[in-house]
Design an enzyme around this catalytic site. Sequence first.
Site, PDB file in Angstrom:
ATOM      1  N   THR A  25       0.723  -1.283  -0.220  1.00 30.04           N
ATOM      2  CA  THR A  25      -0.006  -0.060   0.026  1.00 30.04           C
ATOM      3  C   THR A  25       0.806   1.261  -0.020  1.00 30.04           C
ATOM      4  OG1 THR A  25      -1.753  -1.107   1.050  1.00 30.04           O
ATOM      5  CG2 THR A  25      -1.501   1.328   1.312  1.00 30.04           C
ATOM      6  N   HIS A 178      -6.844 -11.336  -0.947  1.00 33.41           N
ATOM      7  CA  HIS A 178      -6.302 -10.818   0.389  1.00 33.41           C
ATOM      8  C   HIS A 178      -6.846 -11.513   1.569  1.00 33.41           C
ATOM      9  CE1 HIS A 178      -3.884  -8.507   3.301  1.00 33.41           C
ATOM     10  NE2 HIS A 178      -3.983  -7.258   2.585  1.00 33.41           N
ATOM     11  N   ASN A 181      -3.399 -10.304   7.102  1.00 40.85           N
ATOM     12  CA  ASN A 181      -3.266  -9.052   7.728  1.00 40.85           C
ATOM     13  C   ASN A 181      -4.364  -8.487   8.551  1.00 40.85           C
ATOM     14  OD1 ASN A 181      -0.556  -9.440   7.138  1.00 40.85           O
ATOM     15  ND2 ASN A 181      -0.640  -8.065   5.334  1.00 40.85           N
ATOM     16  N   TYR A 183      -7.474  -8.157   7.803  1.00 42.06           N
ATOM     17  CA  TYR A 183      -8.421  -7.849   7.042  1.00 42.06           C
ATOM     18  C   TYR A 183      -9.832  -8.742   7.076  1.00 42.06           C
ATOM     19  CZ  TYR A 183      -5.208  -4.063   6.370  1.00 42.06           C
ATOM     20  OH  TYR A 183      -4.091  -3.265   6.374  1.00 42.06           O
ATOM     21  N   ASN A 238      -3.017  -5.040  12.577  1.00 38.25           N
ATOM     22  CA  ASN A 238      -4.697  -4.745  12.822  1.00 38.25           C
ATOM     23  C   ASN A 238      -5.422  -5.826  13.878  1.00 38.25           C
ATOM     24  OD1 ASN A 238      -4.630  -2.924  10.299  1.00 38.25           O
ATOM     25  ND2 ASN A 238      -4.259  -4.511   9.225  1.00 38.25           N
TER      26      ASN A 238
HETATM   27  C1  LIG Z   1      -2.984  -3.755   2.537  1.00 39.50           C
HETATM   28  C2  LIG Z   1      -2.172  -3.755   3.691  1.00 39.50           C
HETATM   29  C3  LIG Z   1      -1.562  -4.865   4.083  1.00 39.50           C
HETATM   30  O1  LIG Z   1      -1.861  -6.049   3.543  1.00 39.50           O
HETATM   31  O2  LIG Z   1      -1.148  -4.832   5.414  1.00 39.50           O
HETATM   32  C4  LIG Z   1      -1.346  -2.338   4.351  1.00 39.50           C
HETATM   33  C5  LIG Z   1      -2.350  -1.512   4.272  1.00 39.50           C
HETATM   34  C6  LIG Z   1      -1.854  -0.285   4.947  1.00 39.50           C
HETATM   35  C7  LIG Z   1      -0.446   0.114   5.194  1.00 39.50           C
HETATM   36  C8  LIG Z   1       0.342  -0.817   4.914  1.00 39.50           C
HETATM   37  C9  LIG Z   1      -0.317  -2.261   4.535  1.00 39.50           C
END
Ligand SMILES: C=C(C(=O)O)c1ccccc1
Length: 373
Positions: A25, A178, A181, A183, A238
């Site tokens: 990103t 994806h 991480n 999400y 996250n």
């Molecule tokens: C898409 C990201 C991920 O997979 O960690 C991401 C999002 C924001 C900053 C860094 C990485």
Amino acid sequence: MTTLFDPVKFGDIQLANRIVMAPLTRNRSPKAIPNDLNAAYYEQRASAGLLITEGTPVTQQGQGYADVPGLYLPEAVAGWKKVTDAVHKKGGKIVTQIWHVGRVSHVSLQPNGAAPVAPSAIPAGGKTYIIDENGNGAFAETSAPRALEIAEISGIVADYAKGARAAIDAGFDGVEIHGANGYLIDQFLKDGANQRTDEYGGSIENRVRFALEVVDAVAKEIGAGRVGIRLSPVTPANGITESQPQAVFNHLIKELGSRGLSFIHVIEGATGGDRDFTQGGKPFNYQELKDIYRKAGGSGAWLVNNGYDKAAAEQAVESGYADAVAFGKLFIANPDLVERFQTNAELNELDKATLYGGGAKGYTDYPNLDTAA
Ligand SMILES: C=C(C(=O)O)c1ccccc1
């Protein structure tokens, strides 16, 4: 003996070498529309065996950060076409990472300022990147999510399939789902975020259901040979946690083994951090995960990531453990990373101050060996 510089097939996608650019990103696509600067950035790195673009939300609801490119506006598909054309003209291969952030978002980014959605109403904690009231980029606490109604879930699964179709229309060679991480897909997989009591929560079989529905819908839409998935069994990214990651991911990977996917992309350890990081009180066994995948009929390429340097990558491929290795920060700073590895050239230093947001500085201005001479 297989080396990093040998060709390899990722399902239907033929790679010239085994050096892959990881999804990164960069927050340089205002209004979620890819632009000429993005095209230049990816074109510069087209010598990679495969480019995996930054995360690309399939809907506005799936958007969690300002200025990331989407796949849900016609202008965005046109913008991505500039990127894929530029990369293909250089003989490169490129897939996009289709993404729904779930709870990692902010009300200012959501349709009608609504709460972000998630398997359960459990906040991610941490911060995201928004455009503040003065029009400036700023970090903000993620907003509290609401739990998805079961009737909403099939629509989100369909959104991933629509996003995959848009990706092929935009000229991509395929997609990476994806699933990592912390999400949305990872939120459904893991018990720290998913405390549902319906068919999408509780047992491991129920918690992998959403991931498998997304994989099946995307594969049906564009062909399994063009579909990869990124997983991060033990990352704390996250705010995500799982009490028994080996059991969850062994089950998921066994199910994926029969689906004919292009590749499995595994983040080893904490994303961007400690490779030995683990959850669930014991080290995670990545070799076991791969063995289960192959035993279940999984023929997709095994792509590994997180903190690899050239020597570690060579060892992973030459030993037969990995089919390819993904590099993130090294590709940011070295557009011609493949040539630098091949010639043992010095590597450019990464400028951490320009990772997110901004323009050409720290994005398209890193020198390659020709310009540096
Ligand atoms: C898409 C990201 C991920 O997979 O960690 C991401 C999002 C924001 C900053 C860094 C990485």
